[in-house]
Design an enzyme around this catalytic site. Structure first.
Site, mmCIF file in Angstrom:
data_model
loop_
_atom_site.group_PDB
_atom_site.id
_atom_site.type_symbol
_atom_site.label_atom_id
_atom_site.label_comp_id
_atom_site.label_asym_id
_atom_site.label_seq_id
_atom_site.Cartn_x
_atom_site.Cartn_y
_atom_site.Cartn_z
ATOM 1 N N CYS A 168 -119.176 3.620 48.104
ATOM 2 C CA CYS A 168 -119.071 4.679 49.109
ATOM 3 C C CYS A 168 -119.604 6.034 48.666
ATOM 4 O O CYS A 168 -119.547 6.999 49.422
ATOM 5 C CB CYS A 168 -117.628 4.767 49.586
ATOM 6 S SG CYS A 168 -117.060 3.150 50.135
ATOM 7 N N HIS A 296 -113.601 13.363 51.678
ATOM 8 C CA HIS A 296 -113.844 11.920 51.749
ATOM 9 C C HIS A 296 -112.863 11.328 52.773
ATOM 10 O O HIS A 296 -113.251 10.535 53.605
ATOM 11 C CB HIS A 296 -113.680 11.305 50.355
ATOM 12 C CG HIS A 296 -114.075 9.872 50.286
ATOM 13 N ND1 HIS A 296 -115.307 9.426 50.734
ATOM 14 C CD2 HIS A 296 -113.418 8.767 49.849
ATOM 15 C CE1 HIS A 296 -115.375 8.111 50.555
ATOM 16 N NE2 HIS A 296 -114.242 7.687 50.030
ATOM 17 N N GLU A 307 -106.633 13.332 47.339
ATOM 18 C CA GLU A 307 -107.584 14.367 47.746
ATOM 19 C C GLU A 307 -106.867 15.600 48.311
ATOM 20 O O GLU A 307 -107.289 16.742 48.074
ATOM 21 C CB GLU A 307 -108.578 13.791 48.771
ATOM 22 C CG GLU A 307 -109.897 14.548 48.796
ATOM 23 C CD GLU A 307 -110.897 13.932 49.768
ATOM 24 O OE1 GLU A 307 -110.502 13.070 50.591
ATOM 25 O OE2 GLU A 307 -112.076 14.341 49.715
ATOM 26 N N LYS A 325 -113.870 11.212 59.299
ATOM 27 C CA LYS A 325 -113.909 9.754 59.435
ATOM 28 C C LYS A 325 -113.138 9.279 60.675
ATOM 29 O O LYS A 325 -113.348 8.170 61.146
ATOM 30 C CB LYS A 325 -113.402 9.082 58.158
ATOM 31 C CG LYS A 325 -114.456 9.170 57.039
ATOM 32 C CD LYS A 325 -114.116 8.316 55.849
ATOM 33 C CE LYS A 325 -115.254 8.245 54.839
ATOM 34 N NZ LYS A 325 -115.496 9.486 54.097
ATOM 35 N N HIS A 330 -115.170 4.865 58.470
ATOM 36 C CA HIS A 330 -115.714 4.990 57.120
ATOM 37 C C HIS A 330 -117.012 4.191 57.071
ATOM 38 O O HIS A 330 -117.003 2.965 57.147
ATOM 39 C CB HIS A 330 -114.700 4.455 56.101
ATOM 40 C CG HIS A 330 -115.091 4.704 54.678
ATOM 41 N ND1 HIS A 330 -116.311 5.237 54.321
ATOM 42 C CD2 HIS A 330 -114.420 4.492 53.510
ATOM 43 C CE1 HIS A 330 -116.376 5.349 53.005
ATOM 44 N NE2 HIS A 330 -115.241 4.913 52.490
ATOM 45 N N PHE A 388 -115.620 2.826 45.278
ATOM 46 C CA PHE A 388 -115.119 1.764 44.401
ATOM 47 C C PHE A 388 -115.816 1.865 43.048
ATOM 48 O O PHE A 388 -116.944 2.340 42.941
ATOM 49 C CB PHE A 388 -115.442 0.395 45.006
ATOM 50 C CG PHE A 388 -114.405 -0.112 45.959
ATOM 51 C CD1 PHE A 388 -113.398 0.702 46.432
ATOM 52 C CD2 PHE A 388 -114.443 -1.425 46.388
ATOM 53 C CE1 PHE A 388 -112.442 0.218 47.311
ATOM 54 C CE2 PHE A 388 -113.501 -1.922 47.273
ATOM 55 C CZ PHE A 388 -112.501 -1.105 47.731
#
Lengths: 404, 264
Positions: A168, A296, A307, A325, A330, A388
């Site tokens: 991502c 994010h 976050e 998002k 996402h 990831f």
């Protein structure tokens, strides 16, 4: 701020575009943001769709590639072509190709799954019929480089061509690679961006990890319970600032590794804060100078917790933050470029997009969060992308008026 | 186009026939390769991680640790570039087969191991490394494109960078598409300056693709080059193992790197 104050020469973003569940091109995105209207819909993608919501780009099935590019046909390359065809982007790249030469324009795109949907289709036919039909026996679409090879062909570029595939953070990290290539004189301009399209690998894969919400995702919501997967394509053209003095700037980036876990973020956000600090340092900025951060904010329990705490530790309340998002889902390997485009829109239209899906916010979120749209001049903005494997990237952008 | 100069401090190599750089040197001096290794040891990984890690990760970790050990550098401080044309073909084969048969049974571990940056993730976790790490590909030019990215980072940032380029053998339908009949991995530790650990000076000059097959390698190396895209690094590795010289590697469809190696 003069260029000499930067330890890093900013680059002009002389063109950019995005296509997602919000529509094709920047105008569609801006309109949805102004109206605070998201683009998620109930999952209708797979043969036996999971009960969740997705950010699907309408009309890909009815949009085949032009005849000359038909050998590259697959869902992801169609999405990339739809994306390239918006906002006059093809024309802007053609002009750069004329200006610098096809060998002098680098192409660096991010993707997480590229054209795996075509490979999934080939295997479904193999399992059902015992053989893969000839039209799916195309070695170049069964490879993660398919997207870049297709776009190089479509844009007729002959310079460095690289796929970045770090889950991502993929299409955020492409900005860093491109900046280095231009700084080293390996290219005079670069097309960056990426595309990721819906496929069973990610829908069933994230479901197996129990990271998918059954509802539209609620980033930073108190009751958030997972992500909504989306698809998107986005692109940007980077050049030296002399070529486009009025264009917004890429003024910094930071990259880091969590060194913690393959699919869970570091509990204190160590890697994320290192990427952020590195982006600010390259840009020669203090946190208080940042007007907006596009987070994010996936709506996974862990990411948003880590976050939100990072935001609280680093930024004053005058820095506004939100995740978008809730609008798009996402979009995985395309999230970096899609959210870079939204961040640039925010800067060009003095709009802080509200954090859609945060009607009942997590009480851990600080006063920096913009839960609803705010009108405000945005001159310096960041965009976070974490993936990831603990792969983190943060991009820093500044308006031309700030950089002048 | 501007050229770049970097210094090679370490080399890693693993294939069933050659399990390290010394084996390549012996092979070039006329020794027969001891051909039967079946699995990269990847001793750097803790045992439980080694059990969980897929084949592509074991291969990448093995060659990465060889190169870093040769350089004597601390792995925890090194930026890294992991290149691979197809990632883990056995996992992709498993995922696509399972999705076709019983998608709800997909393994969560194999899914997170399927990301192209799985090796980069396992490596940074195992070495406690917070430095930037990337995962890239460029189809058959993945070695050259990875080398260009890694050397670019060395010169632009003035820091050493670990380059790993590796691919598993093909599996199922994918083997028909890739033709990778055996695994191959290699790694280079590249530094911005000459130092006590320097093995060779490496000059890279990007040039338009010539369409000329310049890899004048003898068998069995020539055959290995055809059996796996990552083995496109063999011509350079052979120069590093011998007395230096020049070769070309593809960095994209349209671009090649002219490489000049001077042994130190």
């Amino acid at each position: 701020m003069s260029a000499s104050r930067f330890p890093f020469a900013p680059l002009a973003i002389s063109a950019y575009t995005a296509t997602s569940a919000l529509g094709r091109g920047l105008e569609a995105h801006l309109e949805h943001l102004h109206r605070a209207q998201g683009g998620l819909r109930p999952n209708d993608f797979s043969e036996a769709p999971l009960p969740c919501w997705i950010g699907r780009v309408a009309g890909i099935e009815q949009a085949p590639l032009p005849e000359a590019l038909a050998g590259w046909d697959c869902r992801n390359n169609r999405l990339a072509w739809l994306g390239l065809s918006q906002d006059g982007f093809l024309e802007q790249v053609a002009a750069a190709r004329e200006r610098y030469g096809a060998e002098r324009v680098a192409l660096i795109l991010g993707t997480s799954t590229s054209s795996i949907h075509a490979t999934e289709t080939a295997y479904r036919r193999l399992v059902a019929d015992g053989r893969v039909p000839d039209e799916l026996q195309r070695p170049e679409i069964h490879a993660p480089h398919s997207l870049v090879a297709f776009v190089a062909d479509a844009l007729r570029l002959r310079g460095p061509a690289l796929t970045v595939s770090t889950a991502c953070s993929s299409s955020a990290k492409v900005f860093a690679s491109a900046e280095r290539m231009i700084r080293l004189g390996l290219a005079d301009a670069a097309v960056v961006g990426g595309a990721d399209s819906l496929c069973d690998s990610v829908l069933f894969g994230f479901n197996a990890l129990e990271l998918v919400s059954r509802q539209p995702c609620r980033p930073f919501g108190a009751a958030r319970d997972g992500i909504s997967i989306g698809e998107a394509a986005g692109f940007a053209l980077l050049e030296r600032t002399e070529a486009a003095p009025q264009a917004p700037r890429l003024c910094g980036y930071g990259e880091s590794s969590d060194a913690h876990h393959m699919s869970t973020p570091h509990p204190e956000g160590l890697g994320a804060s290192m990427a952020l600090a590195s982006a600010l340092q390259r840009a020669g900025l203090e946190p208080a100078q940042v007007d907006y951060v596009n987070l994010h904010g996936t709506a996974s329990l862990k990411n948003d917790e880590v976050e939100a705490s990072l935001v609280t530790r680093l930024f004053p309340a005058s820095t506004r933050v939100s995740s978008t998002k809730g609008y798009t889902g996402h979009t995985l390997g395309a999230a970096g470029i899609l959210e870079a485009a939204i961040t640039l829109l925010s800067m060009q239209h003095d709009l802080i997009p509200g954090n859609l899906g945060g009607d009942a916010p997590d009480p851990d979120c600080g006063p920096q969060f913009a839960w609803r749209n705010e009108r405000r001049q945005v001159d310096v903005a960041l965009s976070n992308s974490f993936g990831f494997g603990g792969s983190n990237a943060c991009l820093a952008f500044a308006s031309a008026r700030f950089a002048a | 186009m501007n050229g770049m100069r970097v210094y090679v401090e370490g080399v890693g190599l693993w294939s069933p026939a050659l399990t390290d750089f010394a084996a390549l040197q012996a092979c070039l001096e006329g020794g027969l390769p001891a051909s039967t290794a079946s699995k990269p040891p990847a001793a750097l990984l803790p045992p439980n991680e080694r059990r969980r890690a897929p084949e592509s990760v074991l291969l990448a970790i093995e060659v990465a640790s060889q190169a870093v050990a040769m350089s004597g550098r601390d792995a925890a401080t090194l930026a890294s570039v992991f290149s691979s044309s197809h990632g883990d073909q056995p996992i992709t084969d498993y995922m696509c087969t399972t999705l076709a048969r019983a998608p709800q049974e997909l393994s969560p571990t194999r899914f997170h191991n399927s990301v192209h940056n799985a090796a980069a993730g396992y490596w940074t976790i195992a070495t406690g490394c917070h430095a930037p790490s990337t995962a890239v590909c460029a189809y058959r030019a993945s070695f050259g494109a990875g080398l260009l990215e890694a050397a670019g980072q060395v010169v632009a940032e003035g820091q050493p960078v670990l380059l790993v380029c590796s691919d598993t053998a093909g599996s199922g339908f994918l083997l028909q598409m890739t033709g990778y009949t055996q695994p191959f991995g290699c790694a280079l530790l590249l530094a911005p300056d000459a130092g006590p650990a320097t093995l060779a000076q490496l000059d890279l000059a990007p040039t338009p693709a010539s369409m000329i097959d310049s890899a004048a390698l003898d068998e069995p190396l020539a055959g290995w080059c055809k059996s796996n895209a990552s083995a496109a690094g063999l011509p350079l590795l052979a120069l590093l193992a011998g007395n230096g010289g020049c070769c070309r590697v593809a960095a994209s469809d349209a671009l090649e790197l002219e490489l000049r190696v001077e042994r130190q």
